[in-house]
Design an enzyme around this catalytic site. Structure first.
Site: not given
Lengths: 184, 184, 184, 184
Positions: C14, C57, C102-103
């Site tokens: 992101t 990700s 971040t996931d």
């Protein structure tokens, strides 16, 4: 100076897309009109805002366009009692701005032009943006600023205002290559 | 669309004040015109820039005002050969913008109005800012955007454009209390 | 002061998503690392950048994670000739930063921790953002700033740095509700 | 995670200078601390703010420095009843940040170091900015972000934190040429 009144109708489109942190996508979920207006310094101007719908303009159908037309008629239509209606006071009313997705903005412009062309006493200005207001280097605030400024200067009619230009309907089209509006 | 040409004359003023990290003060040391123009998305518009002087407008004297007048005459004056002069081509020339400190902007506007009133074929627009462009929440980019947009719409004449309004000379004055320009 | 060296490996996510005006969507098409670095004022610091991949990700697979591990090993691995390798010079090397979606950032953090835990002489810091750098009010520049600053202070190990916190692996998890990272 | 507590003492300086539209100058008239904090995304962190004075640091005298020292002692001093004082709870207290003009920041740092060096249980971090927060491209938010982040990592002591570095007192000096702080 008498206070000018402008009515801003928002319908959604790229200009108002916001970022959903959970889904990780841009969507039309809420209006950013007030955030934009806070960044402009406008003297002797009152902006009335009307949040009509929140749609990507590719999703607008005839019923949606009819609602937009109805809203414009409501705002600019003749008042039964002129004393009650600041918008028909030639010293105060300066027109209507419609925030609209750029993909079908010109369709809506033509529709409004056909329906209203001989009845307008103020300019009706469509505008939008190629980049959402929530993004850096967006053209959203510039285009809204130009639309508000143009409302004080343009003759009655339907226009698209963006990127330094005011183009009257009928005629304007989106130039997808260049990402702007051009005369046909 | 034919390319419009606008000439932007900068003279200094608050709008162009930059921060000197060593001295810790704001001063007119260099022009920020190109930085401002980079943030606008203008189609079919060519902006010619002329850096005439870099002064706080309280320091402008009659000789400075004469130089501003000479520069405007040079830009808008009749071409000896119309073919050579895009600025007298009604399809391309859209006027002159002067960046000016707000404190004495209206004096310069009256002076230009007296000198040029019957000779203009394009609008000559004075603008400035209450907060330097280099500061957050500055009105500089808004006012420059409005001035460029107005250059495409206004009739020949001398104007101050700022905060959503275009006011023709003679007449406008700075309202120091409100930090804007008003009709007298 | 000796110049510190930090290596910044970008993998997408992101934080680096940019807006495609034609498609109207956010995607990982190009790196914004240099744009971010230009906004920071860093003294005595040299940032080497390595654009490893450009992926959401959620799309990272084991082969991608192996490439990230290989890149970290390359950067922090023992030099055959210490004179040639500023990164093993205790006065200059300050660690590795990995920009990551971040996931699945914490999966990659655990993987790197398992592979490298006893071999590190510098901190390896994963960071990312909940809002793309290209959006207003993004946490991207804050998190990158914190990661660079942390590289000068943290002990050798694998960490996630964001939103004011530095959390060592093993353990950290993404808290999807709050949109941040927490200790497990 | 236990909530960390940081106390931010503001004394004025360039970082907090705001623009007075009437006078056309930058001055220390009001605190911008809350505006800065709103732009950071901090998890598990509570920032207590104490507006001690609003001065250009060249105007600070010994009495002012004594007030700063008194304020730091108040915040970090031993509580008479530990239950009442979250700041002596090792799980929550993360230190003190002092916003200070850069010109005499190192004098204040030395003074605090002499007075407090053996009594501190948390880091006390001085920071400031070369450009006011109210200006574009300011280093103010970066330095505040680094100071807050550093408060969670640094050992007890007095530091100046800015531009990616944390320098412990005694020793740091302002390098006026480069516009930053350096070890002596």
């Amino acid at each position: 100076m008498p206070m000018r009144q402008i009515t801003l109708i928002s319908t959604g489109g790229t200009i108002e897309k916001t970022y959903d942190e959970h889904a990780g996508i841009l969507s039309n979920r809420s209006s950013v009109v007030q955030d934009m207006l806070r960044l402009l310094r406008l003297e002797d101007t009152q902006i009335n805002t009307l949040q009509l719908m929140q749609k990507d303009s590719l999703d607008l159908n005839d019923a949606d366009r009819q609602r937009i037309l109805d809203a414009v008629r409501l705002v600019v239509g003749p008042a039964t009692d002129p004393q009650d209606d600041p918008l028909t006071d030639p010293n105060s009313c300066r027109g209507v701005i419609i925030l609209h997705g750029t993909d079908t903005l010109c369709q809506t412009g033509e529709w409004l032009h056909q329906a209203l062309k001989d009845q307008l006493t103020v300019p009706v200005i469509l505008t939008g943006a190629m980049r959402p207001f929530e993004m850096k280097r967006s053209d959203a605030l510039q285009n809204l600023n130009e639309a508000i400024f143009a409302a004080g200067l343009l003759a009655p009619g339907i226009y698209v205002v963006a990127h330094g230009n005011a183009l009257p309907f009928p005629g304007p089209q989106k130039d997808r290559e260049r990402g702007t509006f051009v005369e046909s």
